[in-house]
Write a protein that holds these residues in place. Structure first.
Motif, PDB file in Angstrom:
ATOM      1  N   PHE A 219       0.810  -1.220   0.000  1.00 64.08           N
ATOM      2  CA  PHE A 219       0.000   0.000   0.000  1.00 64.08           C
ATOM      3  C   PHE A 219       0.849   1.279   0.000  1.00 64.08           C
ATOM      4  CE2 PHE A 219      -1.874   3.568   2.241  1.00 64.08           C
ATOM      5  CZ  PHE A 219      -3.029   3.780   1.503  1.00 64.08           C
ATOM      6  N   ALA A 220       1.888   1.326   0.821  1.00 66.92           N
ATOM      7  CA  ALA A 220       2.645   2.554   1.047  1.00 66.92           C
ATOM      8  C   ALA A 220       3.171   3.125  -0.270  1.00 66.92           C
ATOM      9  CB  ALA A 220       3.797   2.281   2.000  1.00 66.92           C
ATOM     10  N   TYR A 221       2.971   4.437  -0.463  1.00 67.62           N
ATOM     11  CA  TYR A 221       3.456   5.059  -1.691  1.00 67.62           C
ATOM     12  C   TYR A 221       3.668   6.556  -1.499  1.00 67.62           C
ATOM     13  CZ  TYR A 221       4.239   5.046  -6.791  1.00 67.62           C
ATOM     14  OH  TYR A 221       4.789   5.114  -8.049  1.00 67.62           O
ATOM     15  N   ASP A 222       4.407   6.922  -0.465  1.00 73.11           N
ATOM     16  CA  ASP A 222       4.861   8.300  -0.325  1.00 73.11           C
ATOM     17  C   ASP A 222       6.253   8.254   0.293  1.00 73.11           C
ATOM     18  OD1 ASP A 222       4.771   8.943   2.698  1.00 73.11           O
ATOM     19  OD2 ASP A 222       2.767   8.161   2.348  1.00 73.11           O
ATOM     20  N   VAL A 223       6.972   9.350   0.176  1.00 73.75           N
ATOM     21  CA  VAL A 223       8.377   9.345   0.541  1.00 73.75           C
ATOM     22  C   VAL A 223       8.589   9.030   2.019  1.00 73.75           C
ATOM     23  CG1 VAL A 223       8.496  11.837   0.963  1.00 73.75           C
ATOM     24  CG2 VAL A 223      10.563  10.601   0.278  1.00 73.75           C
ATOM     25  N   GLY A 224       7.669   9.473   2.877  1.00 71.77           N
ATOM     26  CA  GLY A 224       7.832   9.237   4.306  1.00 71.77           C
ATOM     27  C   GLY A 224       7.735   7.775   4.678  1.00 71.77           C
ATOM     28  N   THR A 225       6.661   7.114   4.254  1.00 76.18           N
ATOM     29  CA  THR A 225       6.495   5.699   4.603  1.00 76.18           C
ATOM     30  C   THR A 225       7.537   4.832   3.894  1.00 76.18           C
ATOM     31  OG1 THR A 225       4.790   5.516   2.881  1.00 76.18           O
ATOM     32  CG2 THR A 225       4.046   5.853   5.143  1.00 76.18           C
TER      33      THR A 225
ATOM     34  N   SER B 158      -3.626   3.019  -3.576  1.00 80.81           N
ATOM     35  CA  SER B 158      -2.499   3.946  -3.717  1.00 80.81           C
ATOM     36  C   SER B 158      -1.882   3.887  -5.110  1.00 80.81           C
ATOM     37  CB  SER B 158      -1.418   3.627  -2.680  1.00 80.81           C
ATOM     38  OG  SER B 158      -0.767   2.395  -2.983  1.00 80.81           O
ATOM     39  N   GLY B 159      -2.095   2.774  -5.826  1.00 82.02           N
ATOM     40  CA  GLY B 159      -1.545   2.620  -7.165  1.00 82.02           C
ATOM     41  C   GLY B 159      -0.118   2.133  -7.198  1.00 82.02           C
ATOM     42  N   VAL B 160       0.472   1.807  -6.035  1.00 83.34           N
ATOM     43  CA  VAL B 160       1.874   1.400  -6.005  1.00 83.34           C
ATOM     44  C   VAL B 160       2.118   0.093  -6.754  1.00 83.34           C
ATOM     45  CG1 VAL B 160       1.718   0.132  -3.821  1.00 83.34           C
ATOM     46  CG2 VAL B 160       3.887   1.220  -4.486  1.00 83.34           C
ATOM     47  N   PHE B 161       1.105  -0.755  -6.830  1.00 79.89           N
ATOM     48  CA  PHE B 161       1.247  -2.035  -7.542  1.00 79.89           C
ATOM     49  C   PHE B 161       1.619  -1.837  -9.004  1.00 79.89           C
ATOM     50  CE2 PHE B 161      -3.036  -0.706  -8.414  1.00 79.89           C
ATOM     51  CZ  PHE B 161      -3.249  -1.105  -9.727  1.00 79.89           C
ATOM     52  N   ALA B 162       1.298  -0.669  -9.574  1.00 82.32           N
ATOM     53  CA  ALA B 162       1.573  -0.422 -10.990  1.00 82.32           C
ATOM     54  C   ALA B 162       3.065  -0.480 -11.306  1.00 82.32           C
ATOM     55  CB  ALA B 162       0.991   0.919 -11.417  1.00 82.32           C
ATOM     56  N   LEU B 163       3.909  -0.280 -10.286  1.00 80.66           N
ATOM     57  CA  LEU B 163       5.346  -0.414 -10.504  1.00 80.66           C
ATOM     58  C   LEU B 163       5.717  -1.831 -10.955  1.00 80.66           C
ATOM     59  CD1 LEU B 163       6.820   1.614  -7.520  1.00 80.66           C
ATOM     60  CD2 LEU B 163       7.240   2.032  -9.944  1.00 80.66           C
ATOM     61  N   LEU B 164       4.884  -2.798 -10.606  1.00 77.35           N
ATOM     62  CA  LEU B 164       5.146  -4.193 -10.944  1.00 77.35           C
ATOM     63  C   LEU B 164       4.280  -4.672 -12.102  1.00 77.35           C
ATOM     64  CD1 LEU B 164       5.198  -5.549  -7.264  1.00 77.35           C
ATOM     65  CD2 LEU B 164       7.144  -4.762  -8.630  1.00 77.35           C
ATOM     66  N   SER B 165       3.664  -3.738 -12.807  1.00 75.79           N
ATOM     67  CA  SER B 165       2.638  -4.098 -13.790  1.00 75.79           C
ATOM     68  C   SER B 165       3.188  -4.822 -15.012  1.00 75.79           C
ATOM     69  CB  SER B 165       1.881  -2.846 -14.248  1.00 75.79           C
ATOM     70  OG  SER B 165       2.773  -1.931 -14.883  1.00 75.79           O
ATOM     71  N   THR B 166       4.496  -4.756 -15.252  1.00 76.12           N
ATOM     72  CA  THR B 166       5.038  -5.476 -16.409  1.00 76.12           C
ATOM     73  C   THR B 166       5.284  -6.956 -16.106  1.00 76.12           C
ATOM     74  OG1 THR B 166       7.271  -4.754 -15.818  1.00 76.12           O
ATOM     75  CG2 THR B 166       6.093  -3.457 -17.481  1.00 76.12           C
ATOM     76  N   ILE B 167       5.063  -7.362 -14.864  1.00 77.87           N
ATOM     77  CA  ILE B 167       5.244  -8.778 -14.507  1.00 77.87           C
ATOM     78  C   ILE B 167       4.056  -9.584 -15.000  1.00 77.87           C
ATOM     79  CG2 ILE B 167       5.400 -10.432 -12.600  1.00 77.87           C
ATOM     80  CD1 ILE B 167       6.813  -8.294 -10.981  1.00 77.87           C
TER      81      ILE B 167
ATOM     82  N   PRO C 211      10.179  -0.298  -2.394  1.00 75.26           N
ATOM     83  CA  PRO C 211       9.550  -1.021  -1.289  1.00 75.26           C
ATOM     84  C   PRO C 211       8.366  -1.901  -1.674  1.00 75.26           C
ATOM     85  CG  PRO C 211      10.153   1.153  -0.559  1.00 75.26           C
ATOM     86  CD  PRO C 211      10.422   1.119  -2.041  1.00 75.26           C
ATOM     87  N   VAL C 212       7.660  -1.600  -2.761  1.00 71.93           N
ATOM     88  CA  VAL C 212       6.541  -2.463  -3.142  1.00 71.93           C
ATOM     89  C   VAL C 212       7.037  -3.872  -3.478  1.00 71.93           C
ATOM     90  CG1 VAL C 212       6.574  -1.881  -5.608  1.00 71.93           C
ATOM     91  CG2 VAL C 212       4.436  -2.611  -4.536  1.00 71.93           C
TER      92      VAL C 212
ATOM     93  N   TYR D 233       1.863 -11.646   6.999  1.00 67.61           N
ATOM     94  CA  TYR D 233       1.069 -10.900   6.028  1.00 67.61           C
ATOM     95  C   TYR D 233       0.096 -11.842   5.315  1.00 67.61           C
ATOM     96  CZ  TYR D 233       4.459  -7.103   6.579  1.00 67.61           C
ATOM     97  OH  TYR D 233       5.253  -6.108   7.086  1.00 67.61           O
ATOM     98  N   GLU D 234      -1.186 -11.455   5.313  1.00 69.73           N
ATOM     99  CA  GLU D 234      -2.172 -12.255   4.592  1.00 69.73           C
ATOM    100  C   GLU D 234      -2.061 -12.012   3.088  1.00 69.73           C
ATOM    101  OE1 GLU D 234      -6.186 -12.293   6.067  1.00 69.73           O
ATOM    102  OE2 GLU D 234      -5.531 -11.502   8.016  1.00 69.73           O
ATOM    103  N   LYS D 235      -2.402 -13.029   2.323  1.00 70.06           N
ATOM    104  CA  LYS D 235      -2.222 -12.975   0.878  1.00 70.06           C
ATOM    105  C   LYS D 235      -3.077 -11.912   0.213  1.00 70.06           C
ATOM    106  CE  LYS D 235      -2.333 -15.892  -3.264  1.00 70.06           C
ATOM    107  NZ  LYS D 235      -2.572 -17.263  -3.791  1.00 70.06           N
ATOM    108  N   ASN D 236      -4.306 -11.743   0.687  1.00 70.56           N
ATOM    109  CA  ASN D 236      -5.249 -10.858  -0.003  1.00 70.56           C
ATOM    110  C   ASN D 236      -5.755  -9.719   0.861  1.00 70.56           C
ATOM    111  OD1 ASN D 236      -5.448 -12.352  -2.570  1.00 70.56           O
ATOM    112  ND2 ASN D 236      -6.326 -13.969  -1.287  1.00 70.56           N
ATOM    113  N   LYS D 237      -4.997  -9.389   1.905  1.00 65.18           N
ATOM    114  CA  LYS D 237      -5.455  -8.344   2.820  1.00 65.18           C
ATOM    115  C   LYS D 237      -4.266  -7.541   3.321  1.00 65.18           C
ATOM    116  CE  LYS D 237      -7.964  -7.709   7.195  1.00 65.18           C
ATOM    117  NZ  LYS D 237      -8.590  -8.414   8.362  1.00 65.18           N
ATOM    118  N   LEU D 238      -4.441  -6.228   3.408  1.00 65.55           N
ATOM    119  CA  LEU D 238      -3.377  -5.365   3.916  1.00 65.55           C
ATOM    120  C   LEU D 238      -3.176  -5.589   5.415  1.00 65.55           C
ATOM    121  CD1 LEU D 238      -4.260  -2.030   2.081  1.00 65.55           C
ATOM    122  CD2 LEU D 238      -2.329  -3.550   1.580  1.00 65.55           C
ATOM    123  N   ARG D 239      -1.930  -5.396   5.844  1.00 68.44           N
ATOM    124  CA  ARG D 239      -1.598  -5.552   7.258  1.00 68.44           C
ATOM    125  C   ARG D 239      -1.815  -4.226   7.971  1.00 68.44           C
ATOM    126  NH1 ARG D 239       4.133  -7.782   9.850  1.00 68.44           N
ATOM    127  NH2 ARG D 239       3.396  -7.877  12.019  1.00 68.44           N
ATOM    128  N   GLU D 240      -2.681  -4.217   8.953  1.00 70.94           N
ATOM    129  CA  GLU D 240      -2.994  -2.997   9.681  1.00 70.94           C
ATOM    130  C   GLU D 240      -1.912  -2.689  10.711  1.00 70.94           C
ATOM    131  OE1 GLU D 240      -6.888  -3.292  11.331  1.00 70.94           O
ATOM    132  OE2 GLU D 240      -7.887  -3.480   9.389  1.00 70.94           O
TER     133      GLU D 240
END
Length: 535
Positions: free
Chosen positions: A58-64, A138-147, A176-177, A186-193
């Protein structure tokens, strides 16, 4: 002058820090005393992010990302001084076919998560597949979209089969993604709170949390870490401050030893002009950019003539001069100076600011003036000068008589998700690149699943020009594609670049490694900090 300046190095068109003034960048010795670093970044678990701010999926900003880069290991990592990424969790990585569509990595022997569990190829596959499956807002997954698919062979080899050639793929594996997480945590289909992190990076994290927000993050050297990074300290504490002023006061008192983003322009100027003393300012080139983003389906800015008129009116030099002084430079394209593929597309199209040309654009399009707009900005993410910046932008537009604007500030935890939901017609954003390549300033804004969730879609850019650029292993050869993309953006104006900033760190005497504590992408590299004589 008690100041270090890191200058631009001409190597492959990228930014490489080179010491050009007093000081010693040798590593300090690690000891048991924590080095305390201040930041104004906020780390909040909110309903908007599903209470999962530090999940790599999920994380997609410079701080996280700056927290994750200390704790979650990736197959590749950016080296000192930038350049092409090098293996970290991997022992070796490389393309195994002539078409750059098959990428293989062999893991280092003896890799372990911080809890002692072995890191295997299956864990890498799980982590990558998980980020793609969750497809977070967040759209961070798009970094891996060519896989296309991830394959494992035994416990130590991972093979990535790509949908198309992607010469930037090694860079993406350093973000980091692509961090390797423990399937037990970490669950396969759920974000870790929450704020717990399970990784194999150079540090473990202990987060002090108040009201669902980290106020102090303690990074302790991970004895199980095996990778490319040399860790020069035993412990670093990252403290989050509500303002740059309170952070500066803490540095002066000695409560913190290092001050990072975001300092105010006044603080930078004061520290830079100070002679002697116990505090030193380190200045370096950066790839941070600021820009206006448009919801191109919003009625007020749907006609590109409105956006073009804004591009024709805004005086970047005046804006930078009045708000940031020498700490920034006007920017005339999404790709900043210093990156291979940069051009001045907006200057080439619009030239100097011109009220007459802006009026002609609106008249030809039949747009009624003044155009009424609200310019939104975030109050607590890009530094204390953001409000003054938007006051200047609003004044320039209003003084033209063609626009009637006001401004509205919104806290980041609301601003970021609302921007992605299209709630703002015009809003100010900053960008710290995922990696130092022109693709990192193009794809996140213009490709499918872009992080802005922008309704703007140009088929030539998405289907032809971006794929063409990724087929070029020699990034200089990709410049023609990037030039065409930047020219299209200057004509359509889905975003309006404003300025490119420098980077600053302030440190007290006795802290070493500051020359490399920030790379050009604003990655905070806490492992570089140490204690010793800084010269």
């Amino acid at each position: 002058m008690n100041r270090k300046t890191l200058v631009l190095a001409a190597a492959m068109g990228l930014l490489a820090p080179v010491l050009a003034a007093c000081g010693d960048t040798d590593s300090g010795n690690g000891d048991g005393d924590a080095i305390v670093v201040g930041t104004t970044d906020r780390f909040t678990a909110s309903e908007e992010d599903g209470l999962a701010p530090l999940d790599p999926a999920f994380a997609y900003d410079v701080g996280t990302w700056n927290i994750l880069r200390q704790t979650v290991q990736t197959l590749m990592v950016q080296p000192r001084g930038d350049g092409e990424p090098v293996p970290d969790a991997a022992e070796s990585c490389g393309f195994t076919d002539a078409g750059n569509e098959r990428y293989s990595c062999k893991l280092r022997d003896g890799l372990k998560f911080s809890n002692g569990d072995a890191v295997t190829a299956a864990d890498v596959k799980f982590s990558i597949d998980r980020a793609l499956a969750i497809k977070s807002d967040s759209g961070v997954f798009a970094l891996l979209s060519t896989i296309d698919t991830v394959e494992t062979q035994g416990d130590s080899e991972v093979i990535f089969h790509l949908k198309a050639a992607d010469a930037t793929f090694p860079y993406k594996l350093s973000t980091p993604v692509a961090g390797i997480v423990n399937p037990d945590d970490y669950e396969k289909n759920k974000l870790r709170e929450g704020f717990d992190i399970g990784g194999s990076g150079p540090y473990t994290l202990d987060a002090e949390v108040e009201d669902n927000e980290i106020v102090r993050a303690t990074f302790t050297k991970n004895p199980s870490y095996k990778g490319a990074l040399e860790v020069n300290n035993d412990k670093v504490e990252l403290v989050s401050f509500e303002s740059s002023e309170s952070m500066g006061e803490a540095l002066e008192k000695g409560d913190i030893q290092v001050m990072t983003r975001n300092m105010s322009p006044e603080q930078v100027q004061k520290l830079g002009n100070a002679g002697g003393g116990e505090i030193e300012l380190v200045e370096s080139p950066g790839l941070e950019i600021r820009y206006l983003a448009f919801n191109t389906k919003a009625e007020t800015v749907e006609d590109k003539a409105v956006r073009q008129a804004m591009a024709q009116i805004i005086d970047r030099s005046e804006l930078v001069g009045k708000v940031y002084g020498s700490q920034a430079e006007p920017l005339f394209s999404l790709v900043p100076a210093g990156v291979t593929g940069h051009n001045n597309a907006f200057f080439n199209k619009y030239g100097d600011p011109s009220l007459a040309k802006a009026r002609t654009l609106l008249e030809k399009a039949g747009v009624t003036t003044p155009v009424k707009l609200t310019l939104h900005y975030t109050t607590d993410h890009y530094g204390p000068a953001t409000k003054a910046e938007f006051e200047q932008l609003s004044k320039q537009l209003n003084d033209s008589g063609l626009f009637e604007t006001d401004i509205e500030g919104v806290p980041w935890k609301k601003f970021s998700p609302d921007g992605r939901k299209g709630k703002y017609d015009v809003y100010g954003m900053g960008w710290f690149p995922d990696y130092p390549d022109a693709d990192a300033f193009i794809s996140p804004f213009l490709d499918e699943d872009n992080f802005l969730n922008s309704p703007y879609a140009n088929s030539e850019i998405r289907k032809d020009l971006i794929p063409q650029s990724r087929r070029q292993a020699d990034r200089l050869s990709a410049s023609d594609s990037f030039t065409e993309i930047q020219d299209i953006v200057a004509d359509d104006v889905p975003v309006l670049p404003l300025w490119q900033g420098k980077q600053y760190i302030a440190t007290r005497d006795g802290i070493t490694g500051t020359a490399y504590a920030l790379n050009s992408s604003s990655t905070l590299q806490l492992w570089e900090l140490g204690r010793g004589v800084s010269g």
